[in-house]
Design an enzyme around this catalytic site. Sequence first.
Site, mmCIF file in Angstrom:
data_model
loop_
_atom_site.group_PDB
_atom_site.id
_atom_site.type_symbol
_atom_site.label_atom_id
_atom_site.label_comp_id
_atom_site.label_asym_id
_atom_site.label_seq_id
_atom_site.Cartn_x
_atom_site.Cartn_y
_atom_site.Cartn_z
ATOM 1 N N HIS B 326 4.653 7.710 -7.295
ATOM 2 C CA HIS B 326 3.657 7.235 -8.256
ATOM 3 C C HIS B 326 2.757 6.142 -7.711
ATOM 4 O O HIS B 326 1.657 5.936 -8.202
ATOM 5 C CB HIS B 326 4.343 6.734 -9.546
ATOM 6 C CG HIS B 326 4.807 7.844 -10.418
ATOM 7 N ND1 HIS B 326 6.004 8.475 -10.227
ATOM 8 C CD2 HIS B 326 4.214 8.454 -11.477
ATOM 9 C CE1 HIS B 326 6.145 9.427 -11.135
ATOM 10 N NE2 HIS B 326 5.063 9.443 -11.910
ATOM 11 N N GLY B 327 3.211 5.427 -6.715
ATOM 12 C CA GLY B 327 2.351 4.385 -6.185
ATOM 13 C C GLY B 327 3.016 3.637 -5.063
ATOM 14 O O GLY B 327 4.245 3.566 -4.973
#
Lengths: 366, 474
Positions: B326-327
Amino acid sequence: MPSSTSSFKTYQLERIIPKHHWATLALATLLSVSLLTFSWEFYCRSLGYAPTLNDTKDLWASRRVLIEKDPTRTVLIGASRMLFDFDMDVYEKEMGERPLQLATVGTNPGPYLEDLANHPKFSGTVIVGVVPGLFFAPGGPPMKSPLDHLKYFQDWSPSQKVGHYLGMFLERRFAFINQEDLTLNQLLLSFKISNREKAKFHPELPPYFYKIDEERQGGMTDIAAQDIKLQKRIQQIWIPLFTPPPDKKKMSPSEKKAQVKKMADMVLEKTKKNVDKIVARGGKVVFIRLPSTGQLREIENKYTPRAGFWDRILEETQSPGVHFEDFDQLKGFNCPEWSHLSKGDSTEFTKRLIPILKKLRNKGKI
Amino acid sequence: MLFNSLSFILFFLIVITLHYTIRSWKAQKTILLFASYIFYAAWNPPFVILLWFSTVVDWYVAKSLENEEKVVTRRILLSVSLLVNLGLLGFFKYGEFLLENFVGALNFLGIDFQAAAPSIILPVGISFYTFQTLSYTLDIYFRRAKPSKSFLDFALYVTFFPQLVAGPIVRATEFLPQCEEPRRATRDQFGWGLYFITLGLFQKVVLADGMLSSASDTVFGHTDGSIFVLDAWLGVLAFSAQIFCDFAGYSTCAIGVALCLGFALPDNFRSPYAAIGFSDFWKRWHMTLSTWLRDYLYISLGGNRHGTFRTLVNLMVTMLIGGLWHGASWTFVAWGALHGSYLVAEHLLRQKFGGCSWVKTVLGRFSLGMLTFFLVCLGWVFFRAKDFSSAWLLMSSLFSFSGTGVQLLPTLEMMQVTVVVVGLLASHWYLHEKRLEHAMQNFPAWLVVVIWTSMLFGLILMQGGANAFIYFQF
């Protein structure tokens, strides 16, 4: 995380369609939405709203991009006073050049000046509108706004450009497309639900009271210029916006004065650096202090007195400047809501400003 | 290009017109492929090259894998695909993060080293399309699927614009068969597709951006001292609802757009905030990612086939990687770790208390559902916070009942968040055991028109600017 085993069969994925006549329902919806939308449009017009462009980041980017084509153009930066009070038609007629309007509301023009200073080819004249409370703002919304605009311009994508032109097509036709006053959130705000006593957040911003065209020539609306009730409402909004927040650290007056001076020094140092860069490339920078009146002028004099702020800008940067209080012909204008001129007065003000600018030009200062 | 932009409306009208006026299926697919490249290039044209590169590499790797019998050569071919796809993802998404941590580690060891700050732009949707192409090659490698016979079909599978930048992550086995026969939506499919687009846009523009983002941004953006407990909770609830409406809104639009073109995309969300337990949550939240992680990571690690301890380790590893997907930040890893811990705890609790009868009662299920939602919300704190200090500040504010802390939210925003969150939870519980399609089928036609009109008129009134979808950054 599902812990079951998976299936890798190739299969025909199909979606369920609920049993309705969807094409008929779509048409019925289109009809009812059209009816509601046109009714809403007529209602907005009956309230005095007319089609106007929204002052969006796209509109700003569409002007900023022109510097890439002609880096010798005159550029206007500053806050809403520069946007409303400077008539570009008058300037073009008298000075022979159409300036680019890059001022934005509630803005510290520092980041815009820095952007021009760092542009490898820019060598035009920059006319900087100074609202001391904003010019010396170290952070917060006055800094966020120009930084957001610049970031948006740097990332301005092809689809955003297309969307901008489509948006303007609609904005010119529908009065209800008004992001200042008529969005769902703005309409909900009109219920005036009171807040908790201890709640702390940014002061209220003024309602829609200016219009703007494709070249970002701003101007006060006729309603705002005439409606005293609206003017008084906006005046009351300026007071908290232009009053510094209470001092949390409980500093003594001398400590506070020293801190303010320190922050002003930092801003001035940066401004000088940027001015020097522009001048070194053959460009010019001139600062302009546009009119404000009433209680707002008193607040400005109290918190950002001329000697400590305006005078220092000119002194430190060695740039020319025009303060409305220094010239008889620029004095005496009435700002209906204390901060901006009406459309008619902005034209007259610019006409009176031009001879002063011409003198500066003849002296080679701009 | 964003679904919630005027340029997309124009683009979609042109694509639909061309799609339904041209007879040749091959020409239709070619137009869809070019339209997809334009859709992607409209954001940042040079990054289309990445798409082409990924497409060409996986096409040739899959072709070679089909006929190759030697294990070593097959492994080398798979490595090429993994290296290219994960290499691109690693460079663009994790480059700065890795460098930052490398420098941090050296400094920690007392070595004074400063690296020049790189300025890497993250190509939008790279995590989505790299996972999609990877799944194709992995399926061919494991002989779970046959390679596509048509380069056009394969390129369209990688690039199909409705789901290109934020999913749903579609498997080749779901999409390629749809390319074999001409796809034309019936009138009802087209109308239902339009309804889906409206629903998705309503979720994104009116709910996520209009009603929730301000409260969420205010609370998560506050760094100056503790926050009043009510404001802290409303900020967290606002983000919980915002992330759902934003992401589910995109997926719903994608499904609707594809449906208008005659294609079917899989569901990505199914009332996740009515999940009972975390295993259930991940069957309902970002379903195409969770099944991807299950099929290509969790099962490859051994899944639940090697005893409880290995199962729990596999769950944790999968969720940690899912968090990092996600990041590029340790806060996302913490979010993944938290969900991994939830799953581990649930696994153990099921073994011990799974047979309890109260768990199956309505009250028991509802209580467990609310507990799941509560814990999911706590997880979002790490997901949304920009760093750990902000996350801890908010966490401590959530459980500070002394009545101190700054009151950040206006009453109107508090009301907006409350209404939307309660409405969202009610709708998720209503749709807990059924699909939206079945629920809509039972609604009278006039009610459908009223709902549809309200959503469309809400969109018109909101006049939302084209704000990017949160998941574009992933």
